[in-house]
Design a protein around this motif. Structure first.
Motif, PDB file in Angstrom:
ATOM      1  N   UNK A  40     -19.528 -32.292 -12.907  1.00  0.00           N
ATOM      2  CA  UNK A  40     -19.795 -33.175 -13.957  1.00  0.00           C
ATOM      3  C   UNK A  40     -21.032 -33.988 -13.727  1.00  0.00           C
ATOM      4  N   UNK A  41     -22.052 -33.946 -14.612  1.00  0.00           N
ATOM      5  CA  UNK A  41     -23.343 -34.587 -14.325  1.00  0.00           C
ATOM      6  C   UNK A  41     -24.378 -33.770 -13.973  1.00  0.00           C
ATOM      7  N   UNK A  42     -25.617 -34.094 -13.994  1.00  0.00           N
ATOM      8  CA  UNK A  42     -26.992 -33.433 -13.820  1.00  0.00           C
ATOM      9  C   UNK A  42     -27.251 -33.498 -12.408  1.00  0.00           C
ATOM     10  N   UNK A  46     -26.299 -27.537 -17.842  1.00  0.00           N
ATOM     11  CA  UNK A  46     -25.993 -27.129 -19.291  1.00  0.00           C
ATOM     12  C   UNK A  46     -25.229 -28.158 -19.891  1.00  0.00           C
ATOM     13  N   UNK A  47     -25.163 -28.079 -21.142  1.00  0.00           N
ATOM     14  CA  UNK A  47     -24.357 -29.195 -21.948  1.00  0.00           C
ATOM     15  C   UNK A  47     -23.054 -28.806 -21.938  1.00  0.00           C
ATOM     16  N   UNK A  48     -22.200 -29.841 -21.399  1.00  0.00           N
ATOM     17  CA  UNK A  48     -20.945 -29.902 -21.701  1.00  0.00           C
ATOM     18  C   UNK A  48     -20.150 -30.806 -22.906  1.00  0.00           C
ATOM     19  N   UNK A  49     -18.688 -30.722 -22.887  1.00  0.00           N
ATOM     20  CA  UNK A  49     -18.361 -31.383 -24.231  1.00  0.00           C
ATOM     21  C   UNK A  49     -18.463 -32.826 -23.864  1.00  0.00           C
ATOM     22  N   UNK A  50     -18.345 -33.230 -22.718  1.00  0.00           N
ATOM     23  CA  UNK A  50     -18.541 -34.598 -22.385  1.00  0.00           C
ATOM     24  C   UNK A  50     -19.913 -34.977 -21.651  1.00  0.00           C
ATOM     25  N   UNK A  51     -21.073 -34.352 -21.578  1.00  0.00           N
ATOM     26  CA  UNK A  51     -22.075 -34.511 -20.941  1.00  0.00           C
ATOM     27  C   UNK A  51     -22.519 -33.381 -20.400  1.00  0.00           C
ATOM     28  N   UNK A  68     -23.245 -30.570 -17.491  1.00  0.00           N
ATOM     29  CA  UNK A  68     -22.373 -29.858 -16.207  1.00  0.00           C
ATOM     30  C   UNK A  68     -23.477 -29.028 -15.263  1.00  0.00           C
ATOM     31  N   UNK A  69     -23.231 -29.051 -14.187  1.00  0.00           N
ATOM     32  CA  UNK A  69     -24.102 -28.509 -13.189  1.00  0.00           C
ATOM     33  C   UNK A  69     -23.561 -27.443 -12.538  1.00  0.00           C
ATOM     34  N   UNK A  70     -23.779 -26.162 -12.724  1.00  0.00           N
ATOM     35  CA  UNK A  70     -23.448 -25.036 -11.774  1.00  0.00           C
ATOM     36  C   UNK A  70     -24.105 -24.854 -10.490  1.00  0.00           C
ATOM     37  N   UNK A  71     -23.440 -25.227  -9.673  1.00  0.00           N
ATOM     38  CA  UNK A  71     -24.096 -25.076  -8.158  1.00  0.00           C
ATOM     39  C   UNK A  71     -23.399 -24.200  -6.998  1.00  0.00           C
ATOM     40  N   UNK A  72     -24.153 -23.873  -6.021  1.00  0.00           N
ATOM     41  CA  UNK A  72     -23.841 -23.337  -5.034  1.00  0.00           C
ATOM     42  C   UNK A  72     -23.902 -24.211  -3.796  1.00  0.00           C
ATOM     43  N   UNK A  73     -22.652 -24.309  -2.684  1.00  0.00           N
ATOM     44  CA  UNK A  73     -22.696 -25.243  -1.774  1.00  0.00           C
ATOM     45  C   UNK A  73     -22.549 -24.552  -0.511  1.00  0.00           C
ATOM     46  N   UNK A  74     -23.251 -24.555   0.549  1.00  0.00           N
ATOM     47  CA  UNK A  74     -22.882 -23.896   1.926  1.00  0.00           C
ATOM     48  C   UNK A  74     -22.644 -24.982   2.796  1.00  0.00           C
ATOM     49  N   UNK A  75     -21.546 -24.808   3.436  1.00  0.00           N
ATOM     50  CA  UNK A  75     -20.809 -25.946   4.233  1.00  0.00           C
ATOM     51  C   UNK A  75     -21.087 -24.943   5.632  1.00  0.00           C
ATOM     52  N   UNK A  76     -21.207 -25.796   6.857  1.00  0.00           N
ATOM     53  CA  UNK A  76     -21.171 -25.236   8.146  1.00  0.00           C
ATOM     54  C   UNK A  76     -19.628 -25.751   8.934  1.00  0.00           C
TER      55      UNK A  76
END
Ligand code: URA
Length: 262
Positions: free
Chosen positions: A141-143, A175-180, A182-190
């Protein structure tokens, strides 16, 4: 190898339930070293004795390795008095060798979960020394912006004061969500701290609304596996896993079919 009961070996090889197996043995459908046997409790050596079921060779494998596409709503445990577990998603014949999930995904997290009874491989994959990459796709949620990417790259401080190792954050879409936004992200953790992805976003003032693991070390979530389904690892995936934790032990046999009973 230590001797074991014939019916146990056949159950571990996926030939059926203990009662089906006992019946089949009594009907003479099972041969050991070329002779039909009638005693399901007979002691056999899984490595040295040649066991046939309806004329087909039975190969005993000590270890099982499954890739599960975990659906939301099940917990990463072997048993629980109230909740459905990832092990409940396995067929009964795939549970007989007491497999367990390698690490945990939260109840609402989806995606790649390795399930095995190979404690040594699990230990190696989870060892903080090995830094096995885990890749997650998240909806936040959020940019999510460049400042967040930089914060993840240098490590963020979690609510308990722990400073994370550097993590890769890639913003695929905002992108725009209903409540503001929304970010689609990829996270790589070690590394793999408790609720780590969610807590890293909390540390930069954002909230994860959906989380899916897509890779762990060399294993990629099979896109043809619907949520809740699982399959055995292929020989290639097994080799890649062994290489990733090299030194974890002798090359293992995969469960891949080969027309023999497991
Ligand atoms: N990070 C989380 O926050 N949850 C998971 O299930 C896995 C990683």
């Amino acid at each position: 190898m230590a001797r074991m009961r014939l019916d146990k070996l056949l159950a571990h090889a996926g030939c059926g339930t203990r009662s089906e197996i006992k019946r089949a043995v009594r009907l003479g459908r099972v041969e050991v070293n070329g002779l039909a046997v009638r005693d399901p409790g007979m002691a056999v050596d899984p490595e040295a004795d040649r066991v046939f079921w309806d004329g087909e060779p039975v190969r005993y494998r000590e270890y099982v390795y499954f890739m599960l596409n975990k659906p939301p709503g099940v917990i990463s445990a072997t048993e629980d008095p109230r909740e459905r577990t990832v092990i409940d998603l396995l067929k009964p014949e795939d549970r007989v060798r007491d497999p367990f999930p390698v690490g945990r995904l939260d109840k609402d997290t989806e995606g790649l979960l390795l399930i095995t009874n190979d404690g040594r491989l699990a230990h190696e994959l989870l060892s903080p020394r090995k830094h096995v990459d885990k890749v997650y796709e998240a909806v936040v949620a959020g940019a999510v912006d460049d400042a967040d990417v930089r914060a993840f790259a240098s490590g963020v401080t979690l609510d308990d004061g722990y400073r994370t190792m550097p993590a890769d954050l890639v913003v695929r879409d905002v992108r725009d969500g209903e409540d503001g936004p929304l970010s689609d992200v990829t996270v790589t953790l070690r590394e793999g701290k408790f609720h780590q992805v969610k807590r890293m976003f909390e540390a930069v003032g954002k909230r994860v609304v959906r989380l899916r693991r897509v890779a762990m070390g060399p294993l990629r979530l099979d896109p043809s596996l619907p949520p809740g389904d699982y399959r055995e690892l292929t020989e290639e995936e097994m080799r890649a896993l062994d290489a990733a934790v090299s030194g974890a032990g002798p090359a293992r046999e995969s469960n891949a079919g080969r027309g023999e009973k497991r």
